[in-house]
Design a protein around this motif. Sequence first.
Motif, PDB file in Angstrom:
ATOM      1  N   VAL A 107       0.847  -1.188   0.000  1.00 19.91           N
ATOM      2  CA  VAL A 107       0.000   0.000   0.000  1.00 19.91           C
ATOM      3  C   VAL A 107       0.888   1.245   0.000  1.00 19.91           C
ATOM      4  CG1 VAL A 107      -1.936  -1.097   1.184  1.00 19.91           C
ATOM      5  CG2 VAL A 107      -0.160   0.019   2.533  1.00 19.91           C
ATOM      6  N   ASP A 108       0.274   2.378  -0.215  1.00 18.81           N
ATOM      7  CA  ASP A 108       0.964   3.666  -0.142  1.00 18.81           C
ATOM      8  C   ASP A 108      -0.026   4.642   0.482  1.00 18.81           C
ATOM      9  OD1 ASP A 108       2.561   5.879  -0.406  1.00 18.81           O
ATOM     10  OD2 ASP A 108       2.323   6.061  -2.577  1.00 18.81           O
ATOM     11  N   MET A 109      -0.175   4.540   1.815  1.00 18.24           N
ATOM     12  CA  MET A 109      -1.220   5.266   2.532  1.00 18.24           C
ATOM     13  C   MET A 109      -0.610   6.266   3.513  1.00 18.24           C
ATOM     14  SD  MET A 109      -4.177   3.748   5.089  1.00 18.24           S
ATOM     15  CE  MET A 109      -4.822   2.611   3.858  1.00 18.24           C
ATOM     16  N   GLN A 110      -0.872   7.550   3.283  1.00 13.39           N
ATOM     17  CA  GLN A 110      -0.429   8.573   4.220  1.00 13.39           C
ATOM     18  C   GLN A 110      -1.408   8.632   5.383  1.00 13.39           C
ATOM     19  OE1 GLN A 110       0.458  12.341   2.437  1.00 13.39           O
ATOM     20  NE2 GLN A 110       1.689  11.446   0.786  1.00 13.39           N
ATOM     21  N   THR A 111      -0.900   8.488   6.587  1.00  8.76           N
ATOM     22  CA  THR A 111      -1.758   8.460   7.764  1.00  8.76           C
ATOM     23  C   THR A 111      -0.962   8.928   8.972  1.00  8.76           C
ATOM     24  OG1 THR A 111      -3.255   7.066   9.057  1.00  8.76           O
ATOM     25  CG2 THR A 111      -1.245   6.018   8.243  1.00  8.76           C
ATOM     26  N   CYS A 112      -1.439   8.596  10.174  1.00  2.43           N
ATOM     27  CA  CYS A 112      -0.767   9.012  11.401  1.00  2.43           C
ATOM     28  C   CYS A 112      -0.737   7.869  12.409  1.00  2.43           C
ATOM     29  CB  CYS A 112      -1.483  10.207  12.048  1.00  2.43           C
ATOM     30  SG  CYS A 112      -1.403  11.740  11.098  1.00  2.43           S
ATOM     31  N   ASP A 124      -0.770  14.366  25.291  1.00  2.00           N
ATOM     32  CA  ASP A 124      -0.926  15.463  24.345  1.00  2.00           C
ATOM     33  C   ASP A 124      -1.494  14.983  23.009  1.00  2.00           C
ATOM     34  OD1 ASP A 124       1.222  14.055  23.419  1.00  2.00           O
ATOM     35  OD2 ASP A 124       2.660  15.699  23.581  1.00  2.00           O
ATOM     36  N   TYR A 125      -1.801  13.688  22.941  1.00  2.00           N
ATOM     37  CA  TYR A 125      -2.470  13.114  21.776  1.00  2.00           C
ATOM     38  C   TYR A 125      -1.722  13.465  20.498  1.00  2.00           C
ATOM     39  CZ  TYR A 125      -6.617  11.027  19.618  1.00  2.00           C
ATOM     40  OH  TYR A 125      -7.483  10.214  18.949  1.00  2.00           O
ATOM     41  N   GLU A 126      -0.410  13.371  20.539  1.00  2.00           N
ATOM     42  CA  GLU A 126       0.415  13.728  19.385  1.00  2.00           C
ATOM     43  C   GLU A 126       0.200  12.741  18.240  1.00  2.00           C
ATOM     44  OE1 GLU A 126       5.110  14.405  18.204  1.00  2.00           O
ATOM     45  OE2 GLU A 126       4.554  13.618  20.172  1.00  2.00           O
ATOM     46  N   ARG A 127      -0.185  13.263  17.093  1.00  2.00           N
ATOM     47  CA  ARG A 127      -0.374  12.429  15.897  1.00  2.00           C
ATOM     48  C   ARG A 127       0.844  12.618  15.009  1.00  2.00           C
ATOM     49  NH1 ARG A 127      -4.186  13.808  12.728  1.00  2.00           N
ATOM     50  NH2 ARG A 127      -5.178  11.826  12.188  1.00  2.00           N
ATOM     51  N   ILE A 128       1.556  11.529  14.769  1.00  2.00           N
ATOM     52  CA  ILE A 128       2.814  11.573  14.034  1.00  2.00           C
ATOM     53  C   ILE A 128       2.566  11.096  12.596  1.00  2.00           C
ATOM     54  CG2 ILE A 128       5.181  10.698  13.926  1.00  2.00           C
ATOM     55  CD1 ILE A 128       4.876  10.143  16.977  1.00  2.00           C
ATOM     56  N   PRO A 129       2.847  11.926  11.599  1.00  2.00           N
ATOM     57  CA  PRO A 129       2.631  11.511  10.206  1.00  2.00           C
ATOM     58  C   PRO A 129       3.534  10.336   9.830  1.00  2.00           C
ATOM     59  CG  PRO A 129       2.939  13.896  10.378  1.00  2.00           C
ATOM     60  CD  PRO A 129       3.349  13.311  11.700  1.00  2.00           C
ATOM     61  N   VAL A 130       2.965   9.347   9.159  1.00  3.92           N
ATOM     62  CA  VAL A 130       3.725   8.207   8.649  1.00  3.92           C
ATOM     63  C   VAL A 130       3.118   7.803   7.306  1.00  3.92           C
ATOM     64  CG1 VAL A 130       4.325   7.345  10.950  1.00  3.92           C
ATOM     65  CG2 VAL A 130       2.278   6.468   9.795  1.00  3.92           C
ATOM     66  N   LEU A 155      -0.717   3.519  18.184  1.00  4.25           N
ATOM     67  CA  LEU A 155      -2.035   3.381  17.572  1.00  4.25           C
ATOM     68  C   LEU A 155      -1.883   3.847  16.136  1.00  4.25           C
ATOM     69  CD1 LEU A 155      -4.887   4.679  19.934  1.00  4.25           C
ATOM     70  CD2 LEU A 155      -4.564   2.368  19.077  1.00  4.25           C
ATOM     71  N   VAL A 156      -2.051   2.944  15.188  1.00  2.00           N
ATOM     72  CA  VAL A 156      -1.929   3.327  13.788  1.00  2.00           C
ATOM     73  C   VAL A 156      -3.325   3.507  13.203  1.00  2.00           C
ATOM     74  CG1 VAL A 156      -1.768   0.903  13.066  1.00  2.00           C
ATOM     75  CG2 VAL A 156      -0.976   2.710  11.535  1.00  2.00           C
ATOM     76  N   GLU A 157      -3.514   4.625  12.507  1.00  2.00           N
ATOM     77  CA  GLU A 157      -4.800   4.923  11.894  1.00  2.00           C
ATOM     78  C   GLU A 157      -4.809   4.396  10.463  1.00  2.00           C
ATOM     79  OE1 GLU A 157      -5.289   9.145  12.291  1.00  2.00           O
ATOM     80  OE2 GLU A 157      -5.843   9.009  14.404  1.00  2.00           O
ATOM     81  N   ILE A 158      -5.772   3.527  10.167  1.00  2.00           N
ATOM     82  CA  ILE A 158      -5.912   2.960   8.829  1.00  2.00           C
ATOM     83  C   ILE A 158      -7.253   3.400   8.268  1.00  2.00           C
ATOM     84  CG2 ILE A 158      -5.970   0.842   7.462  1.00  2.00           C
ATOM     85  CD1 ILE A 158      -4.282  -0.484   9.607  1.00  2.00           C
ATOM     86  N   VAL A 164     -11.837   6.052   9.605  1.00  2.00           N
ATOM     87  CA  VAL A 164     -10.574   5.809  10.293  1.00  2.00           C
ATOM     88  C   VAL A 164     -10.743   4.689  11.316  1.00  2.00           C
ATOM     89  CG1 VAL A 164      -8.807   6.782  11.808  1.00  2.00           C
ATOM     90  CG2 VAL A 164      -9.800   8.184   9.986  1.00  2.00           C
ATOM     91  N   HIS A 165      -9.933   3.655  11.194  1.00  2.00           N
ATOM     92  CA  HIS A 165      -9.899   2.560  12.162  1.00  2.00           C
ATOM     93  C   HIS A 165      -8.528   2.584  12.841  1.00  2.00           C
ATOM     94  CE1 HIS A 165     -13.556   0.501  10.601  1.00  2.00           C
ATOM     95  NE2 HIS A 165     -13.202   1.116   9.487  1.00  2.00           N
ATOM     96  N   ARG A 166      -8.522   2.404  14.149  1.00  2.00           N
ATOM     97  CA  ARG A 166      -7.268   2.449  14.892  1.00  2.00           C
ATOM     98  C   ARG A 166      -6.878   1.052  15.378  1.00  2.00           C
ATOM     99  NH1 ARG A 166      -8.301   8.008  18.372  1.00  2.00           N
ATOM    100  NH2 ARG A 166      -7.752   9.459  16.683  1.00  2.00           N
TER     101      ARG A 166
END
Length: 205
Positions: A107-112, A124-130, A155-158, A164-166
């Motif tokens: 896949v090639d999915m931009q998420t956090c 701080d609920y920091e969402r890190i781009p991946v 927690l990866v967001e798909i 959005v599923h975590r």
Amino acid sequence: MGWCIVNTVLPVEYINSICEIKTKENEFISSGNIIEIESEYIKIAYKSSDMPLIGCGTEIKVNIFNTRLGFRVLIGQVFTSTHKDIKVVDYITLIESERRNFFRVLVDMQTCVILIKDSKASPDYERIPVILRDLSLSGTRIQSKITFERGTVLLVEIIIKGKVHRYQCRVVRLEKQIEDDYYYGCEFILYDDHDNDVLCSYLFQ
């Protein structure tokens, strides 16, 4: 990859598990759900209601996906076949020796991802781009500008069908580094049966 025969009866807890049906030459036939399990047979309902008929006595392979119970492979013969379901008899069940050998989809999915600390999301609920580079039922490979230690829980967001599923996962290895990009192999460690079904359907598609 190693296999061993577990037993000749599939545990009834596998009812409702998603599966894929293949020929003995490993050609895909259909996906479906297990709806009946008996000592003499199992019955699988197709995802599509317009499937071709399979000849009685045809040997097939069934890959069964269930995160909680484990991945199984079943080999048996077709007893009855309709456009809606199939009954398999004379079957044996196998188990894969390494869980990480679940089939993977590129896949090639931009998420956090969200860092988990002390079994809770970071305050701080920091969402890190991946970027997700592959997916399987057992885990994912992520590309990140941030370094993670082995054992870090995320927690990866798909994003599947716009929702959005975590999925909670653990970093198990650094696969490679290309300049300032880090590629990590992560294994899923917690998600429910509904999320399992959603991910299965997405991977099949």
